[in-house]
Design an enzyme around this catalytic site. Sequence first.
Site, mmCIF file in Angstrom:
data_model
loop_
_atom_site.group_PDB
_atom_site.id
_atom_site.type_symbol
_atom_site.label_atom_id
_atom_site.label_comp_id
_atom_site.label_asym_id
_atom_site.label_seq_id
_atom_site.Cartn_x
_atom_site.Cartn_y
_atom_site.Cartn_z
ATOM 1 N N GLY A 14 -6.443 10.429 -4.662
ATOM 2 C CA GLY A 14 -6.473 9.584 -3.455
ATOM 3 C C GLY A 14 -7.846 9.506 -2.808
ATOM 4 C CB SER A 17 -10.005 3.633 2.316
ATOM 5 O OG SER A 17 -8.961 2.829 1.840
ATOM 6 C CG ASN A 111 4.359 3.443 0.532
ATOM 7 O OD1 ASN A 111 3.330 4.114 0.393
ATOM 8 N ND2 ASN A 111 4.734 2.543 -0.365
ATOM 9 C CG HIS A 113 3.348 -2.163 -2.436
ATOM 10 N ND1 HIS A 113 3.271 -1.370 -3.557
ATOM 11 C CD2 HIS A 113 3.416 -3.442 -2.884
ATOM 12 C CE1 HIS A 113 3.297 -2.129 -4.639
ATOM 13 N NE2 HIS A 113 3.390 -3.390 -4.253
ATOM 14 C CG ASP A 154 6.825 -0.064 -3.903
ATOM 15 O OD1 ASP A 154 6.282 0.781 -3.173
ATOM 16 O OD2 ASP A 154 6.386 -0.352 -5.041
ATOM 17 C CD GLU A 183 -3.809 -1.577 1.166
ATOM 18 O OE1 GLU A 183 -3.626 -0.356 1.271
ATOM 19 O OE2 GLU A 183 -4.082 -2.122 0.074
HETATM 20 C C1 GAR Z 1 -3.933 1.511 -1.236
HETATM 21 O O1 GAR Z 1 -4.366 0.253 -1.664
HETATM 22 C C2 GAR Z 1 -2.428 1.552 -1.146
HETATM 23 O O2 GAR Z 1 -1.877 0.328 -0.730
HETATM 24 C C3 GAR Z 1 -2.051 1.865 -2.560
HETATM 25 O O3 GAR Z 1 -2.980 2.827 -2.971
HETATM 26 C C4 GAR Z 1 -4.205 2.578 -2.303
HETATM 27 C C5 GAR Z 1 -4.685 3.867 -1.687
HETATM 28 O O4 GAR Z 1 -5.988 3.689 -1.218
HETATM 29 N N1 GAR Z 1 -0.712 2.360 -2.665
HETATM 30 C C6 GAR Z 1 0.120 2.030 -3.648
HETATM 31 O O5 GAR Z 1 -0.200 1.308 -4.560
HETATM 32 C C7 GAR Z 1 1.505 2.634 -3.520
HETATM 33 N N2 GAR Z 1 2.429 1.919 -4.339
HETATM 34 P P1 GAR Z 1 -6.625 4.704 -0.210
HETATM 35 O O6 GAR Z 1 -6.492 6.094 -0.842
HETATM 36 O O7 GAR Z 1 -8.052 4.285 -0.094
HETATM 37 O O8 GAR Z 1 -5.876 4.618 1.088
#
Ligand code: GAR
Length: 212
Positions: A14, A17, A111, A113, A154, A183
């Site tokens: 992860g 952001s 969550n 998405h 989801d 987001e």
């Molecule tokens: C984000 O784009 C989020 O929407 C996606 O992972 C990314 C995490 O980014 N989540 C999924 O696809 C869940 N199904 P981040 O670590 O920079 O927040």
Amino acid sequence: MKPVNIAVLVSGHGRGSNLQAIIDATRDGRVEGRVALVIGTRDGAPAMDRARSNGIPAAEVAPKAFSSDTEYAARIVNLLHEYNADLVCLAGYMRILPSKVIDAYRWRVMNIHPGLIPLFCGKGMYGEHVHQAAIDYGVKVSGCTVHFVDEHYDSGPIILQKVVSVEEGDTAGDLAARVLAEEHKAYPEAIQLFAEGRLKVDGRIVHILPKP
Ligand code: GAR
């Protein structure tokens, strides 16, 4: 109204952001609350470092370290209680959350998405896979969805969505960047609605109550 105590769950690699967007919103007053804890499946993920560099405790809870899903869930629930979490936000958490956690925090787990649910979602649809699928299908708009979490990928009730256009020649990376900017606005907005007690779940529908 008491400020909402937020726990953020991230996984593996992860980047964090959305976590940062939530932290920023709590610090500039857009969200009346604080991030009390970050739980990650792997220490050393950028999101965990980001938590610590913001002075937020980050706990590694690696599913593999537990002999069953029930034990994994119990550890998460214990931490959530220990830190008095009111709300759990999944931010790049790519697993199904154990049902024991969902039960303990029914309609208090959100969550984000990177697509417009119910399109391009479900098992295997995460990150750039979502954007590539949207481009390959030829949709002209995409976006992001903040939803409550239930026992399936989801599928829980939708809180809010934001839309972006898909431009001629977009790569998955181009679209991902455009969606990510939305987001970072959507998640804090959804959390603030929760903090204000304005989200009422009625079956599949999340009613957004007017400001008192
Ligand atoms: C984000 O784009 C989020 O929407 C996606 O992972 C990314 C995490 O980014 N989540 C999924 O696809 C869940 N199904 P981040 O670590 O920079 O927040």
